[in-house]
Enzyme design. Structure first.
Site, PDB file in Angstrom:
ATOM      1  N   GLY A   1      14.945 -52.338 -21.413  1.00 35.53           N
ATOM      2  CA  GLY A   1      13.617 -51.765 -21.537  1.00 35.53           C
ATOM      3  C   GLY A   1      12.934 -51.517 -20.209  1.00 35.53           C
ATOM      4  O   GLY A   1      13.566 -51.153 -19.206  1.00 35.53           O
TER       5      GLY A   1
ATOM      6  N   ASN B   1      16.971 -57.083 -17.968  1.00 29.91           N
ATOM      7  CA  ASN B   1      18.226 -56.542 -18.509  1.00 29.91           C
ATOM      8  C   ASN B   1      18.015 -55.395 -19.485  1.00 29.91           C
ATOM      9  O   ASN B   1      18.983 -54.766 -19.908  1.00 29.91           O
ATOM     10  CB  ASN B   1      19.018 -57.644 -19.208  1.00 29.91           C
ATOM     11  CG  ASN B   1      18.245 -58.264 -20.355  1.00 29.91           C
ATOM     12  OD1 ASN B   1      17.301 -59.018 -20.107  1.00 29.91           O
ATOM     13  ND2 ASN B   1      18.607 -57.965 -21.592  1.00 29.91           N
TER      14      ASN B   1
ATOM     15  N   THR C   1      11.532 -60.826 -14.844  1.00 25.58           N
ATOM     16  CA  THR C   1      11.942 -61.458 -16.092  1.00 25.58           C
ATOM     17  C   THR C   1      12.215 -60.373 -17.134  1.00 25.58           C
ATOM     18  O   THR C   1      11.512 -59.366 -17.194  1.00 25.58           O
ATOM     19  CB  THR C   1      10.881 -62.446 -16.608  1.00 25.58           C
ATOM     20  OG1 THR C   1       9.741 -61.741 -17.103  1.00 25.58           O
ATOM     21  CG2 THR C   1      10.446 -63.419 -15.514  1.00 25.58           C
ATOM     22  N   GLY C   2      13.254 -60.579 -17.925  1.00 28.61           N
ATOM     23  CA  GLY C   2      13.641 -59.551 -18.891  1.00 28.61           C
ATOM     24  C   GLY C   2      14.113 -58.289 -18.221  1.00 28.61           C
ATOM     25  O   GLY C   2      13.935 -57.180 -18.745  1.00 28.61           O
TER      26      GLY C   2
ATOM     27  N   TYR D   1       1.632 -60.152 -31.764  1.00 31.96           N
ATOM     28  CA  TYR D   1       2.225 -59.625 -30.537  1.00 31.96           C
ATOM     29  C   TYR D   1       1.132 -59.150 -29.579  1.00 31.96           C
ATOM     30  O   TYR D   1       1.129 -59.497 -28.384  1.00 31.96           O
ATOM     31  CB  TYR D   1       3.170 -58.471 -30.842  1.00 31.96           C
ATOM     32  CG  TYR D   1       3.627 -57.743 -29.588  1.00 31.96           C
ATOM     33  CD1 TYR D   1       4.584 -58.306 -28.745  1.00 31.96           C
ATOM     34  CD2 TYR D   1       3.063 -56.512 -29.241  1.00 31.96           C
ATOM     35  CE1 TYR D   1       4.980 -57.654 -27.587  1.00 31.96           C
ATOM     36  CE2 TYR D   1       3.457 -55.861 -28.082  1.00 31.96           C
ATOM     37  CZ  TYR D   1       4.401 -56.432 -27.262  1.00 31.96           C
ATOM     38  OH  TYR D   1       4.780 -55.785 -26.103  1.00 31.96           O
TER      39      TYR D   1
END
Length: 316
Positions: A31, A29, A26-27, A181
């Protein structure tokens, strides 16, 4: 020692083959998630990027294919902030099993005001924790279909100094972005540990591992245009930080090892070797507050109530 029993030391530059296996990041794309996907693509596995933005997903897949010969990489649209969309996203993967998922995607806000998902959850808690919690429920049949699947949850070193406030999970009474966060990532880590405990109690073959990337900076990350471009100025200004911290390519190493290394076991925590901030991946002791069942159990129940999903409830 016989050659049959010898296991070579882990080498982040020489990963074991994983042909025929399927991994979801997931994510993937941008970092750390991008580098997890790039590194896993080099093992021969099929890597699926779960991304909210189709254009960024296309750029990431193109970058991986340009760097990894024969990469089997593709993307599906995945919006963790929209709980009602997750079942459809899992169906769109069009696979009959999943060997591992890396729960990496996340939102980090630096400034107020407090924002919410369309489901009415605080954006960071709702995306980083609740989204992955609910996604795991829909992935569990695919994970159970694999012989020894793994759920790898990407926490954060920022969570080490935080504590969960069970009476204010959504940060309604005291919203501070950086703290919210850190708590959202801590909630993810609690989930990963508690998930493994529940899987073991149910006799499941799926295991759950928690990792964190240490101190991973964009300025220490090699360029992958158009996904990421590091300027000469950024590289030079970050040189002092490189004594203790690292780039996001290295921040990916604990997650990649947790996916691939047969020696990694469920319920473990993996992070960088040097002060938990940089270096090759190693197992580290579970942080004392992560072992607190008096937080993990009610957090699980609250997450189940908020999402209407229970990742540990399915038979199989």
């Amino acid at each position: 020692m016989s050659s049959a029993s010898f296991t070579p030391p882990w080498n982040v530059q020489r990963l074991p083959r994983a042909d025929g296996r399927v991994f979801l990041v997931t994510g993937g794309n941008a970092g750390i998630g991008y580098f997890v996907a790039e590194q896993l693509s080099g093992t021969g596995a099929t890597v699926v990027l779960g991304c909210r933005n189709p254009a960024r997903a296309e750029a990431a897949t193109a970058s991986i294919r340009a760097r990894v010969a024969g990469a089997r990489v593709r993307a599906v649209r995945l919006d963790l902030a929209d709980l009602s969309s997750l079942e459809t996203a899992v169906e769109s993967m069009d696979v009959d099993r999943l060997d591992a998922v890396v729960h990496n995607a996340g939102v980090a806000l630096d400034d107020p005001p407090r924002r919410e998902t369309g489901d009415g959850h605080e954006l960071m808690f709702g995306t980083n924790h609740l989204g992955h919690f609910a996604l795991t429920r829909w992935l569990m049949p695919l994970l159970s279909a694999a012989p020894a699947a793994r759920v790898v949850t990407m926490g954060s070193f920022a969570a080490k100094s935080e504590r969960i406030e069970l009476n204010d999970l959504q940060s309604r009474t005291d919203y501070r972005p950086k703290r919210t966060y850190g708590r959202s990532k801590l909630a993810q880590m609690y989930f990963g540990i508690e998930l493994d405990r529940r899987l073991r109690a149910a006799g499941r073959t799926v295991t759950s591992v928690v990792v964190h990337p240490g101190g991973a900076l964009d300025s220490l990350t090699p360029s992958r245009p158009p996904v990421h471009t590091r300027t000469t100025g950024a590289r030079l200004s970050a040189a002092p930080a490189a004594l203790l911290l690292q780039g996001k390519h290295a921040g990916a190493w604990p997650a990649v090892r947790a996916v691939l290394d047969p020696a990694v076991a469920g319920g473990q925590l993996w992070g960088p070797r040097v002060f938990g901030l940089s270096g090759e991946p190693r197992q580290e002791p579970i942080w004392s507050h992560l072992a607190d069942a008096s937080v993990a159990a009610p957090l699980w129940e609250a997450s189940r109530d908020l999402t209407g999903a229970d990742p540990g409830a399915l038979p199989g």
